[in-house]
Enzyme design. Structure first.
Site, short mmCIF file in Angstrom:
data_model
loop_
_atom_site.label_atom_id
_atom_site.label_comp_id
_atom_site.label_asym_id
_atom_site.label_seq_id
_atom_site.Cartn_x
_atom_site.Cartn_y
_atom_site.Cartn_z
N ARG A 1 -1.59 23.43 -14.68
CA ARG A 1 -0.78 22.29 -15.11
C ARG A 1 -0.99 22.00 -16.60
NH1 ARG A 1 0.87 17.14 -11.45
NH2 ARG A 1 2.25 16.18 -12.93
N HIS B 1 0.38 13.91 -29.19
CA HIS B 1 -0.15 12.59 -28.80
C HIS B 1 -0.90 11.94 -29.96
CE1 HIS B 1 0.01 13.50 -24.22
NE2 HIS B 1 1.04 12.78 -24.59
N GLU C 1 -4.17 26.12 -8.22
CA GLU C 1 -4.99 26.34 -9.41
C GLU C 1 -4.84 25.16 -10.36
OE1 GLU C 1 -5.71 29.83 -12.73
OE2 GLU C 1 -4.01 29.93 -11.38
N GLU D 1 11.02 18.57 -24.70
CA GLU D 1 10.30 19.06 -23.50
C GLU D 1 10.94 20.35 -22.99
OE1 GLU D 1 7.49 17.57 -22.66
OE2 GLU D 1 7.75 15.68 -23.74
N LYS E 1 3.55 11.60 -10.93
CA LYS E 1 2.72 10.69 -11.74
C LYS E 1 3.49 9.40 -11.98
CE LYS E 1 0.09 14.02 -14.54
NZ LYS E 1 -0.11 14.47 -15.93
N HIS F 1 8.05 10.18 -29.00
CA HIS F 1 7.33 11.23 -28.29
C HIS F 1 7.91 12.62 -28.56
CE1 HIS F 1 4.79 12.98 -25.22
NE2 HIS F 1 5.86 13.54 -24.67
N LYS G 1 9.10 23.42 -14.78
CA LYS G 1 8.09 22.35 -14.57
C LYS G 1 7.54 22.41 -13.15
CE LYS G 1 6.35 17.78 -14.62
NZ LYS G 1 6.14 16.49 -15.20
N HIS H 1 1.21 18.91 -27.10
CA HIS H 1 0.89 17.51 -26.83
C HIS H 1 -0.48 17.08 -27.35
CE1 HIS H 1 4.49 17.58 -24.41
NE2 HIS H 1 4.33 16.33 -24.03
N ARG I 1 0.82 -1.23 0.00
CA ARG I 1 0.00 0.00 0.00
C ARG I 1 0.84 1.27 0.00
NH1 ARG I 1 -3.07 -2.90 3.83
NH2 ARG I 1 -4.86 -3.90 2.85
N ASN J 1 0.96 20.87 -21.31
CA ASN J 1 0.45 20.05 -22.41
C ASN J 1 0.63 20.72 -23.78
OD1 ASN J 1 -0.62 17.47 -22.46
ND2 ASN J 1 -2.64 18.22 -23.04
N1 LIG Z 1 5.43 10.51 -15.07
C1 LIG Z 1 5.49 11.55 -15.86
O1 LIG Z 1 5.08 12.66 -15.50
C2 LIG Z 1 6.11 11.40 -17.23
C3 LIG Z 1 6.41 12.53 -17.99
C4 LIG Z 1 7.02 12.35 -19.23
C5 LIG Z 1 7.31 11.07 -19.69
N2 LIG Z 1 7.01 9.99 -18.93
C6 LIG Z 1 7.32 8.62 -19.40
O2 LIG Z 1 8.72 8.50 -19.61
C7 LIG Z 1 8.96 7.48 -20.57
C8 LIG Z 1 10.01 7.95 -21.54
O3 LIG Z 1 11.20 8.25 -20.83
P1 LIG Z 1 12.63 8.07 -21.50
O4 LIG Z 1 12.65 8.75 -22.81
O5 LIG Z 1 13.64 8.40 -20.49
O6 LIG Z 1 12.64 6.50 -21.85
P2 LIG Z 1 13.52 5.29 -21.31
O7 LIG Z 1 13.41 5.12 -19.87
O8 LIG Z 1 13.14 4.13 -22.17
O9 LIG Z 1 15.01 5.74 -21.66
C9 LIG Z 1 15.41 5.88 -23.01
C10 LIG Z 1 16.61 4.95 -23.31
O10 LIG Z 1 17.78 5.50 -22.75
C11 LIG Z 1 18.43 4.55 -21.91
N3 LIG Z 1 19.12 5.33 -20.89
C12 LIG Z 1 18.58 6.06 -19.88
N4 LIG Z 1 19.54 6.75 -19.25
C13 LIG Z 1 20.71 6.47 -19.86
C14 LIG Z 1 22.05 6.92 -19.68
N5 LIG Z 1 22.38 7.84 -18.77
N6 LIG Z 1 23.01 6.41 -20.49
C15 LIG Z 1 22.68 5.51 -21.47
N7 LIG Z 1 21.45 5.08 -21.69
C16 LIG Z 1 20.47 5.55 -20.90
C17 LIG Z 1 17.33 3.64 -21.46
O11 LIG Z 1 17.83 2.37 -21.08
C18 LIG Z 1 16.46 3.56 -22.72
O12 LIG Z 1 17.00 2.64 -23.62
C19 LIG Z 1 7.63 7.17 -21.20
O13 LIG Z 1 7.16 5.93 -20.74
C20 LIG Z 1 6.70 8.28 -20.73
O14 LIG Z 1 5.36 7.89 -20.61
C21 LIG Z 1 6.41 10.13 -17.72
ZN LIG Z 2 5.84 15.08 -23.27
#
Ligand SMILES: NC(=O)c1ccc[n+]([C@@H]2O[C@H](COP(=O)([O-])OP(=O)(O)OC[C@H]3O[C@@H](n4cnc5c(N)ncnc54)[C@H](O)[C@@H]3O)[C@@H](O)[C@H]2O)c1
Ligand SMILES: [Zn+2]
Length: 348
Positions: A223, A234, A219, A167, A125, A246, A209, A230, A103, A227
């Protein structure tokens, strides 16, 4: 809001930033494990590494199940702490594990991709992807702390750096014109992995951010500004079956949404060009092939953020400032014809 530590070499001193716990479970992906995961586990007392196969496809209920079962099997109790070391996939997945395990247990986020540092690790998130769509099962779970060493970006592939820069450009576009120009002028230094520039990038983007997420507690509507780019982004991603990355989709989405604002007389002339220059500097695409714009417009309607079926857009007043509607709203409803024209502007 959780505390955020940005410090060169901090991974070796991570013990100073984690909450006291009986045991630490370091969750990391197969690419990051050898680069940083093991190092983080090694610098914490009583820590074990839990590794999953890298890739968005593994941000799933199946991986969540494997990880939570492994924690139960190893006897982790409520007095444990999870440490996520990796990109956004790891942050979201480990965050969801922490939100649900017994939990809820504390988590420290150690983001290693640019996107994770300036976006995914912040705001609380967490979640996984399911067959019906991305991020549809999850929870809000604020990390105890976010620990960032921008030096780890030295090993991040350039294409992933571009994804994160999309971003960062968004942050400049909605909140800080000077920062937008800085990104355009310093993108080459960022690709050369100049530490001073990476740190500035991470610091400035996080400040923007967190400003939008923190103010959100008062408010709720604000947030939504995050977007920007996006709504169309999206739609492009989903329609391509996620073949379009993305960051690429958001780059195109920002230019198209700036064009929508210009057509409506809401966005100042020259704004699209500012964003376009930043997108080019970040080595992101600025054109897309459309056979027909209809499916993209239809795809914007199925966005989970569409309110009561109506598609809402974040529009800029000018670079660095979001336009508020006459009723003070942060998003605007836009006619299909206007969207169609904007899509065509950036098609080949
Ligand atoms: N929670 C939120 O608010 C939020 C916001 C934006 C995106 N996201 C999520 O984030 C994800 C995308 O994140 P991402 O682009 O980091 O993807 P990811 O975690 O797949 O990383 C991208 C690639 O880089 C590699 N990598 C990461 N750090 C590294 C480093 N220092 N050196 C070498 N390789 C490295 C990873 O192994 C992967 O192959 C999506 O699932 C998206 O939905 C969440
Ligand atoms: Zn984004």
């Amino acid at each position: 809001m959780s505390s955020i530590v940005i410090e060169s070499g901090v991974l070796a001193r991570i013990g100073a930033h984690v909450p006291r716990a009986h045991a630490y479970a370091v969750i990391t992906d197969s690419n990051v494990a050898g680069l940083y995961g093991r190092r983080v586990a090694g610098s914490l007392g009583n820590a074990e590494l839990f590794e999953f196969a890298a890739g968005e496809a593994n941000k799933s209920r199946e991986t969540w199940m494997t990880l939570t079962d492994a924690l139960l099997e190893r006897g982790y109790g409520r007095d444990c702490c999870i440490v996520a070391v990796g990109g956004g996939v790891t942050c979201d997945l480990a965050g969801f594990v922490a939100a649900t395990y017994l939990r809820g247990v504390p988590i420290v986020q150690v983001p290693t991709s640019l996107l994770a540092m300036i976006d995914a690790a912040l705001g609380g998130k967490t979640g996984v992807d399911v067959a019906a769509g991305k991020n549809l099962v999850g929870a809000f779970h604020q990390p105890h702390c976010v620990v960032i060493d921008a030096g780890v970006l030295a090993t991040l592939p350039a294409a992933e750096l571009s994804n994160g820069l999309a971003e960062a450009i968004k942050h400049g576009a909605i909140a800080d014109e000077e920062y937008l120009a800085w990104i355009t002028d310093h993108a080459d230094g960022v690709f050369e992995r100049r530490t001073d520039m990476l740190e500035h990038l991470v610091q400035r983007s996080i400040a923007i951010k967190t400003q939008f997420v923190r103010d959100d507690e008062r408010e709720a509507a604000q947030r939504a500004a995050l977007n920007f780019g996006h709504t169309i982004g999206h739609a492009l991603e989903r329609l391509s079956g996620y073949a379009i990355q993305h960051g690429h989709a958001v780059a195109l989405g920002m230019m198209m949404e700036a064009e929508i604002g210009t057509a409506l007389g809401v966005t100042a002339a020259g704004t699209v060009q500012h964003i376009h220059r930043a997108v080019r500097a970040a080595r992101l695409p600025h054109r897309i092939v459309f056979d027909d714009t209809g499916p993209t417009i239809a795809a914007t309607r199925s966005d989970k953020k569409a309110r009561g079926g109506a598609v809402r857009y974040v529009l800029l007043e000018k670079p660095g400032r979001v336009a508020r509607s006459e009723r003070g709203e942060w998003t605007w409803q836009v006619a299909d014809d206007v969207v169609r024209e904007a899509l065509k502007q950036f098609s080949v």
